[in-house]
Motif scaffolding. Structure first.
Motif, PDB file in Angstrom:
ATOM      1  N   SER A   1       0.844  -1.197   0.000  1.00 52.55           N
ATOM      2  CA  SER A   1       0.000   0.000   0.000  1.00 52.55           C
ATOM      3  C   SER A   1       0.875   1.242   0.000  1.00 52.55           C
ATOM      4  CB  SER A   1      -0.967   0.001   1.184  1.00 52.55           C
ATOM      5  OG  SER A   1      -2.038   0.884   0.897  1.00 52.55           O
ATOM      6  N   GLY A   2       0.256   2.396  -0.248  1.00 50.80           N
ATOM      7  CA  GLY A   2       1.051   3.621  -0.334  1.00 50.80           C
ATOM      8  C   GLY A   2       0.246   4.881  -0.110  1.00 50.80           C
TER       9      GLY A   2
ATOM     10  N   GLN B   1       0.516   9.230  -1.122  1.00 51.15           N
ATOM     11  CA  GLN B   1       1.222  10.226  -1.914  1.00 51.15           C
ATOM     12  C   GLN B   1       1.897  11.260  -1.005  1.00 51.15           C
ATOM     13  OE1 GLN B   1      -0.474  11.865  -5.525  1.00 51.15           O
ATOM     14  NE2 GLN B   1      -2.363  10.786  -5.044  1.00 51.15           N
TER      15      GLN B   1
ATOM     16  N   ASN C   1      -6.292   9.700   5.856  1.00 54.92           N
ATOM     17  CA  ASN C   1      -5.191   8.802   5.496  1.00 54.92           C
ATOM     18  C   ASN C   1      -4.889   7.858   6.656  1.00 54.92           C
ATOM     19  OD1 ASN C   1      -3.699  11.734   4.153  1.00 54.92           O
ATOM     20  ND2 ASN C   1      -4.611  10.102   2.938  1.00 54.92           N
TER      21      ASN C   1
ATOM     22  N   GLY D   1      -8.313   5.626   7.363  1.00 53.24           N
ATOM     23  CA  GLY D   1      -8.682   4.813   6.204  1.00 53.24           C
ATOM     24  C   GLY D   1      -7.595   3.817   5.827  1.00 53.24           C
ATOM     25  N   ALA D   2      -6.333   4.182   6.070  1.00 53.67           N
ATOM     26  CA  ALA D   2      -5.246   3.329   5.578  1.00 53.67           C
ATOM     27  C   ALA D   2      -4.225   2.978   6.657  1.00 53.67           C
ATOM     28  CB  ALA D   2      -4.572   4.020   4.391  1.00 53.67           C
TER      29      ALA D   2
ATOM     30  N   VAL E   1       4.475   7.131  -2.546  1.00 55.59           N
ATOM     31  CA  VAL E   1       4.340   7.061  -4.003  1.00 55.59           C
ATOM     32  C   VAL E   1       4.624   8.426  -4.652  1.00 55.59           C
ATOM     33  CG1 VAL E   1       2.902   5.000  -4.106  1.00 55.59           C
ATOM     34  CG2 VAL E   1       1.800   7.199  -3.773  1.00 55.59           C
TER      35      VAL E   1
ATOM     36  N   HIS F   1       3.507   8.979  -8.328  1.00 53.03           N
ATOM     37  CA  HIS F   1       2.104   9.377  -8.435  1.00 53.03           C
ATOM     38  C   HIS F   1       1.924  10.862  -8.120  1.00 53.03           C
ATOM     39  CE1 HIS F   1       0.998   5.040  -8.300  1.00 53.03           C
ATOM     40  NE2 HIS F   1       0.015   5.482  -9.047  1.00 53.03           N
TER      41      HIS F   1
ATOM     42  N   ASP G   1       2.385  -0.934  -9.172  1.00 52.87           N
ATOM     43  CA  ASP G   1       2.883  -0.937  -7.783  1.00 52.87           C
ATOM     44  C   ASP G   1       2.509  -2.251  -7.107  1.00 52.87           C
ATOM     45  OD1 ASP G   1       3.493   1.729  -8.191  1.00 52.87           O
ATOM     46  OD2 ASP G   1       1.736   2.490  -7.113  1.00 52.87           O
TER      47      ASP G   1
ATOM     48  N   VAL H   1      -6.605  -0.107   1.929  1.00 56.83           N
ATOM     49  CA  VAL H   1      -6.787   1.290   1.480  1.00 56.83           C
ATOM     50  C   VAL H   1      -8.118   1.840   2.007  1.00 56.83           C
ATOM     51  CG1 VAL H   1      -5.475   1.273  -0.700  1.00 56.83           C
ATOM     52  CG2 VAL H   1      -7.796   0.357  -0.646  1.00 56.83           C
TER      53      VAL H   1
ATOM     54  N   GLU I   1     -11.836   3.781   1.195  1.00 61.44           N
ATOM     55  CA  GLU I   1     -12.862   3.417   0.216  1.00 61.44           C
ATOM     56  C   GLU I   1     -12.666   4.087  -1.155  1.00 61.44           C
ATOM     57  OE1 GLU I   1     -16.895   2.855   2.061  1.00 61.44           O
ATOM     58  OE2 GLU I   1     -17.326   4.292   0.453  1.00 61.44           O
TER      59      GLU I   1
ATOM     60  N   HIS J   1      -9.826   1.948  -8.254  1.00 61.76           N
ATOM     61  CA  HIS J   1      -8.471   1.716  -8.763  1.00 61.76           C
ATOM     62  C   HIS J   1      -8.032   0.264  -8.535  1.00 61.76           C
ATOM     63  CE1 HIS J   1      -7.358   6.254  -8.411  1.00 61.76           C
ATOM     64  NE2 HIS J   1      -7.973   5.974  -9.543  1.00 61.76           N
TER      65      HIS J   1
ATOM     66  N   THR K   1     -13.836   4.247   6.944  1.00 64.30           N
ATOM     67  CA  THR K   1     -13.189   3.936   5.667  1.00 64.30           C
ATOM     68  C   THR K   1     -13.299   5.110   4.696  1.00 64.30           C
ATOM     69  OG1 THR K   1     -15.251   2.948   4.930  1.00 64.30           O
ATOM     70  CG2 THR K   1     -13.588   1.454   5.799  1.00 64.30           C
TER      71      THR K   1
ATOM     72  N   LYS L   1     -15.339  14.254   0.684  1.00 61.49           N
ATOM     73  CA  LYS L   1     -14.258  13.493   1.311  1.00 61.49           C
ATOM     74  C   LYS L   1     -13.227  14.432   1.955  1.00 61.49           C
ATOM     75  CE  LYS L   1     -11.049  11.713  -1.250  1.00 61.49           C
ATOM     76  NZ  LYS L   1     -10.289  11.043  -2.284  1.00 61.49           N
TER      77      LYS L   1
HETATM   78  P1  TYM Z   1      -3.746   8.928  -1.204  1.00 61.16           P
HETATM   79  O1  TYM Z   1      -2.372   9.455  -0.999  1.00 61.16           O
HETATM   80  O2  TYM Z   1      -4.780   9.839  -1.756  1.00 61.16           O
HETATM   81  O3  TYM Z   1      -4.313   8.365   0.162  1.00 61.16           O
HETATM   82  C1  TYM Z   1      -3.576   7.429   0.925  1.00 61.16           C
HETATM   83  C2  TYM Z   1      -4.518   6.457   1.606  1.00 61.16           C
HETATM   84  O4  TYM Z   1      -5.450   7.181   2.426  1.00 61.16           O
HETATM   85  C3  TYM Z   1      -6.778   6.811   2.085  1.00 61.16           C
HETATM   86  N1  TYM Z   1      -7.643   7.995   2.225  1.00 61.16           N
HETATM   87  C4  TYM Z   1      -8.765   8.030   2.950  1.00 61.16           C
HETATM   88  N2  TYM Z   1      -9.381   7.084   3.690  1.00 61.16           N
HETATM   89  C5  TYM Z   1     -10.511   7.446   4.334  1.00 61.16           C
HETATM   90  N3  TYM Z   1     -11.056   8.700   4.267  1.00 61.16           N
HETATM   91  C6  TYM Z   1     -10.470   9.666   3.522  1.00 61.16           C
HETATM   92  N4  TYM Z   1     -10.984  10.883   3.472  1.00 61.16           N
HETATM   93  C7  TYM Z   1      -9.267   9.349   2.828  1.00 61.16           C
HETATM   94  N5  TYM Z   1      -8.424  10.058   2.017  1.00 61.16           N
HETATM   95  C8  TYM Z   1      -7.453   9.204   1.659  1.00 61.16           C
HETATM   96  C9  TYM Z   1      -6.712   6.348   0.648  1.00 61.16           C
HETATM   97  O5  TYM Z   1      -7.774   5.486   0.332  1.00 61.16           O
HETATM   98  C10 TYM Z   1      -5.364   5.651   0.605  1.00 61.16           C
HETATM   99  O6  TYM Z   1      -5.481   4.326   1.069  1.00 61.16           O
HETATM  100  N6  TYM Z   1      -3.543   6.141  -5.322  1.00 61.16           N
HETATM  101  C11 TYM Z   1      -3.284   6.130  -3.898  1.00 61.16           C
HETATM  102  C12 TYM Z   1      -1.865   5.788  -3.528  1.00 61.16           C
HETATM  103  C13 TYM Z   1      -1.342   4.553  -4.155  1.00 61.16           C
HETATM  104  C14 TYM Z   1      -1.585   3.217  -3.733  1.00 61.16           C
HETATM  105  C15 TYM Z   1      -0.843   2.401  -4.594  1.00 61.16           C
HETATM  106  C16 TYM Z   1      -2.367   2.674  -2.718  1.00 61.16           C
HETATM  107  C17 TYM Z   1      -0.487   4.479  -5.207  1.00 61.16           C
HETATM  108  N7  TYM Z   1      -0.195   3.205  -5.482  1.00 61.16           N
HETATM  109  C18 TYM Z   1      -0.890   1.024  -4.484  1.00 61.16           C
HETATM  110  C19 TYM Z   1      -2.392   1.285  -2.605  1.00 61.16           C
HETATM  111  C20 TYM Z   1      -1.663   0.469  -3.480  1.00 61.16           C
HETATM  112  C21 TYM Z   1      -3.592   7.515  -3.364  1.00 61.16           C
HETATM  113  O7  TYM Z   1      -3.605   8.493  -4.052  1.00 61.16           O
HETATM  114  O8  TYM Z   1      -3.714   7.562  -2.027  1.00 61.16           O
END
Ligand code: TYM
Length: 376
Positions: free
Chosen positions: A7-8, A10, A19, A22-23, A41, A44, A179, A190, A192, A197, A229, A240
């Motif tokens: 997982s990752g 940004q 973040n 949720g993660a 990441v 990204h 990734d 991750v 929701e 993706h 989530t 969000k």
């Molecule tokens: P990113 O950087 O936007 O967010 C990182 C993680 O936080 C979660 N998240 C949330 N969860 C609950 N409520 C929210 N308001 C909220 N905002 C963000 C996201 O779901 C994420 O888990 N594309 C991804 C990064 C990525 C990635 C990957 C994740 C790149 N490669 C491979 C998993 C596997 C992203 O932009 O996350």
């Protein structure tokens, strides 16, 4: 097969409660049962403009946050994406098995471009209405033209946005698939918002395997769990919580001090209903705060609601602020301490990149052999 997490996050600044809940918090719990790879990441991140110094600083900040939240850097692999070139290489290869139609369905891409499709549909409705009135001899031509003008201008603006938007923003989900698949990850924890993706990553894995009649990539399972989530903005319970929201009062950052957290919760949007009840449709702000309370305290949603059923919002918010500060303050403190030690952070990332590279290079070799690239 190895149960492996990838997982990752940004490194784009303002790591927030969404973040975390949720993660990252789920990673902390899962790290004991899986082999785990946690990425920062940065490839990204540059799909939208980034300041180079800020990007470097944010990369270290997210690394510090992972560790401060409880990820063990000895047991797990923590690294920044651009240090392992397999991501970019595999991203290219997988892009050659991804139909454009699949990418066109991705909603986050459209959101990031801020296309105003909903506005346009609204305007079109108004135009149709005015036209009907005009035909009946009831409406005025100026009125009709006014709406047509707004509609056309919005269309031009959107089309400019579309042509200016970068290819990387569009192919972002393919890189994300690389990734995950580059490590043959079986589980991806991750929030929701990443569900779509992940479905794409599964589709791409399937498309590649089918094309060559192999079982090279496993189907990665999304792990979307916990009481929060999808954490919503503190200013608008239907939006969000996001790093890019202009209002800092919309989110709780992992770098906020106790006073700031309390002030943000005090000022969070509420409603005029008496007492507390959980109803996402009718009371989205209250529902969001209850979810946050539950996620941070571990208390059940129903118990929280019955405890504050007859009290006002201010009493509930005061208690929520206490819960939030008690939970987040140690993390913030530890983050600050770690960030002061750049040498340590960089050493964690360096070792992580070496470990990650070992795994990913192995998978890339397999992919190259299947595709038919000559390796001499
Ligand atoms: P990113 O950087 O936007 O967010 C990182 C993680 O936080 C979660 N998240 C949330 N969860 C609950 N409520 C929210 N308001 C909220 N905002 C963000 C996201 O779901 C994420 O888990 N594309 C991804 C990064 C990525 C990635 C990957 C994740 C790149 N490669 C491979 C998993 C596997 C992203 O932009 O996350």
């Amino acid at each position: 097969m190895t149960k492996r997490i990838f997982s990752g996050v940004q490194p784009t600044g303002n790591l927030h409660l969404g973040n975390y809940l949720g993660a990252i918090r789920n990673w902390v719990q899962m790290q004991h049962d899986y082999e785990a790879i946690f990425c920062i990441v940065d490839l990204h991140a540059i799909t939208v403009p980034q300041d180079p110094e800020a990007l470097r600083a944010a990369t270290r900040e997210v690394t510090a946050a992972y560790i401060a939240c409880g990820i063990d850097p000895e047991k797990n692999t923590i690294f920044n994406q651009s240090m392992v070139s397999v991501h970019a290489e595999l991203g290219w290869i997988l892009g050659c098995y991804t139909p454009l139609g699949w990418l066109n369905r991705m909603t986050q891409f459209k959101e990031k471009m801020q296309l105003r499709k909903a506005d346009a549909e609204d305007q079109l409705k108004k135009i149709r209405h005015e036209l009907k009135q005009y035909k009946k001899g009831k409406g005025r031509l100026e009125e009709l033209l006014h709406f047509v003008e707004i509609f056309v201008e919005a269309g031009i603006e959107d089309s400019e946005k579309t042509t200016q938007a970068k290819l990387g923003l569009y192919s972002y989900p393919v890189l994300m698939a690389a990734d995950i698949l580059g490590y043959k990850a079986t589980h991806v924890p991750v929030g929701e918002d990443q569900k779509q993706h992940l479905e794409l990553a599964r589709d791409i894995a399937g498309a590649f395997n089918r094309r060559y009649g192999v079982e090279l990539f496993p189907q990665p399972e999304p792990v979307i769990q916990g009481a929060a989530t999808r954490v919503m903005s503190l200013r608008d319970g239907t939006k969000k919580m996001s790093k890019s929201d202009e209002s800092d009062y919309s989110r709780i950052n992992l770098t906020d001090d106790a006073d700031t957290i309390a002030a943000k919760i005090r000022k969070a949007k509420s409603d005029m209903e008496p007492g507390l009840s959980f109803d996402v449709e009718k009371r989205p702000e209250a529902a969001n705060l209850i979810n946050i309370y539950s996620a941070l305290s571990g208390d059940k949603r129903d118990d929280i609601v019955s405890r504050f059923a007859t009290s006002g919002f201010s009493e509930f918010k005061k208690s929520l602020a206490d819960v939030a500060v008690a939970h987040l303050e140690p993390i913030t403190g530890e983050m600050r301490r770690l960030q002061a030690d750049k040498g340590y952070i960089d050493a964690v990332l360096k070792r992580g990149a070496e470990r990650a590279n070992d795994v990913a290079q192995g998978v890339l070799k397999e992919v190259k052999d299947v595709v038919g690239f000559l390796r001499v």
